[in-house]
Structures are given as structure tokens and as C-alpha cells.
Design a protein around this motif. Structure first.
Motif, mmCIF file in Angstrom:
data_model
loop_
_atom_site.group_PDB
_atom_site.id
_atom_site.type_symbol
_atom_site.label_atom_id
_atom_site.label_comp_id
_atom_site.label_asym_id
_atom_site.label_seq_id
_atom_site.Cartn_x
_atom_site.Cartn_y
_atom_site.Cartn_z
ATOM 1 N N GLN A 1 35.615 -6.563 37.595
ATOM 2 C CA GLN A 1 36.529 -7.537 37.009
ATOM 3 C C GLN A 1 35.925 -8.931 37.102
ATOM 4 N N ARG A 2 36.403 -9.798 36.237
ATOM 5 C CA ARG A 2 35.968 -11.191 36.302
ATOM 6 C C ARG A 2 36.505 -11.796 37.593
ATOM 7 N N GLU A 3 35.649 -12.564 38.277
ATOM 8 C CA GLU A 3 36.039 -13.126 39.559
ATOM 9 C C GLU A 3 35.714 -14.613 39.629
ATOM 10 N N LEU A 4 36.468 -15.307 40.442
ATOM 11 C CA LEU A 4 36.244 -16.730 40.670
ATOM 12 C C LEU A 4 34.907 -16.939 41.358
ATOM 13 N N VAL A 5 34.183 -17.949 40.912
ATOM 14 C CA VAL A 5 32.991 -18.402 41.628
ATOM 15 C C VAL A 5 33.300 -19.733 42.305
ATOM 16 N N ALA A 6 33.662 -20.729 41.502
ATOM 17 C CA ALA A 6 33.978 -22.051 42.045
ATOM 18 C C ALA A 6 34.718 -22.858 40.998
ATOM 19 N N THR A 7 35.620 -23.719 41.466
ATOM 20 C CA THR A 7 36.328 -24.633 40.573
ATOM 21 C C THR A 7 36.401 -26.013 41.212
ATOM 22 N N LYS A 8 36.600 -27.016 40.376
ATOM 23 C CA LYS A 8 36.751 -28.381 40.864
ATOM 24 C C LYS A 8 37.711 -29.119 39.946
ATOM 25 N N THR A 9 38.681 -29.803 40.555
ATOM 26 C CA THR A 9 39.622 -30.566 39.761
ATOM 27 C C THR A 9 39.060 -31.957 39.466
#
Length: 113
Positions: free
Chosen positions: A41-49
Motif C-alpha cells: 500500500q502507499r505509505e507516508l514518507v514525510a510531510t511538512k506544513t
């Protein structure tokens, strides 16, 4: 319609580095990266607001760094010490203030000797 244009994928040996870039056609609240390996499945790697809050998958902490240039509507993912298990299609992902989600076309990252 928001457009996300990714670049920077490729083939790298284990232990190597790559830098992904994603340019958005407008400023967005949260930008980041997800990945999907074959059969997974598609998975989170990294995010930034846009205010600087970050989130990383445990599997990449200490190896990957996400950064943003808000003036250029661009998000970067610096990936160091890459492992074969990092092989996947990496998708730029973004969310606007209304909660609408956008995704890029994806860029292949292959880690192999």
C-alpha cells in the motif's frame, strides 16, 4: 486545478543519496511525500506544513530530511543512506487549507547494487 511536478528519482546504490523535488502550481498548506512499492500500500514518507511542522515515517527517521521553499511552492526530500527497501514510486502529495488532497504522477526510486 493544482499541479504537482516531481523530479529527482533514479537508480542509486545502497548507501547512496538522492534528492527529490516537487513544485506546486500554488501555495499549499501541507506538502510531502508518500511511496508505494510493488504489492504494498502507499505509505507516508514525510510531510511538512507551511508553518514548519514535520512528520516522518519511523523507517526513514535519521536518513531522510524534508524541507520546503514556500516562496517557490517547492518541497524537497533529501534521502541519505538509501536501502533496497526504500525502492518504490515516490509521490508528491499536498493538501490545501480546505482539506483537498492532490498527488503528483510519481517518480521511481530504485536502490540496488
Amino acid at each position: 486545478q493544482v499541479e504537482l511536478v516531481e523530479s529527482g528519482g533514479g537508480l542509486v546504490q545502497p548507501g547512496g543519496s538522492l534528492r527529490l523535488s516537487c513544485v506546486a502550481s500554488e501555495r499549499l498548506y501541507k506538502m510531502g511525500w508518500y511511496r508505494q512499492a510493488p504489492g504494498n500500500q502507499r505509505e507516508l514518507v514525510a510531510t511538512k506544513t507551511s508553518t514548519g511542522s514535520t512528520d516522518y515515517a519511523d523507517s526513514v527517521k535519521g536518513r531522510f530530511t524534508i524541507s520546503r521553499d514556500n516562496a517557490q511552492n517547492t518541497v524537497y526530500l533529501q534521502m541519505n543512506n538509501l536501502k533496497p527497501e526504500d525502492t518504490a514510486v515516490y509521490y508528491c502529495n499536498a493538501i490545501n487549507l480546505a482539506g483537498r488532497v492532490y498527488s503528483g504522477q510519481g517518480t521511481q526510486v530504485t536502490v540496488s547494487s
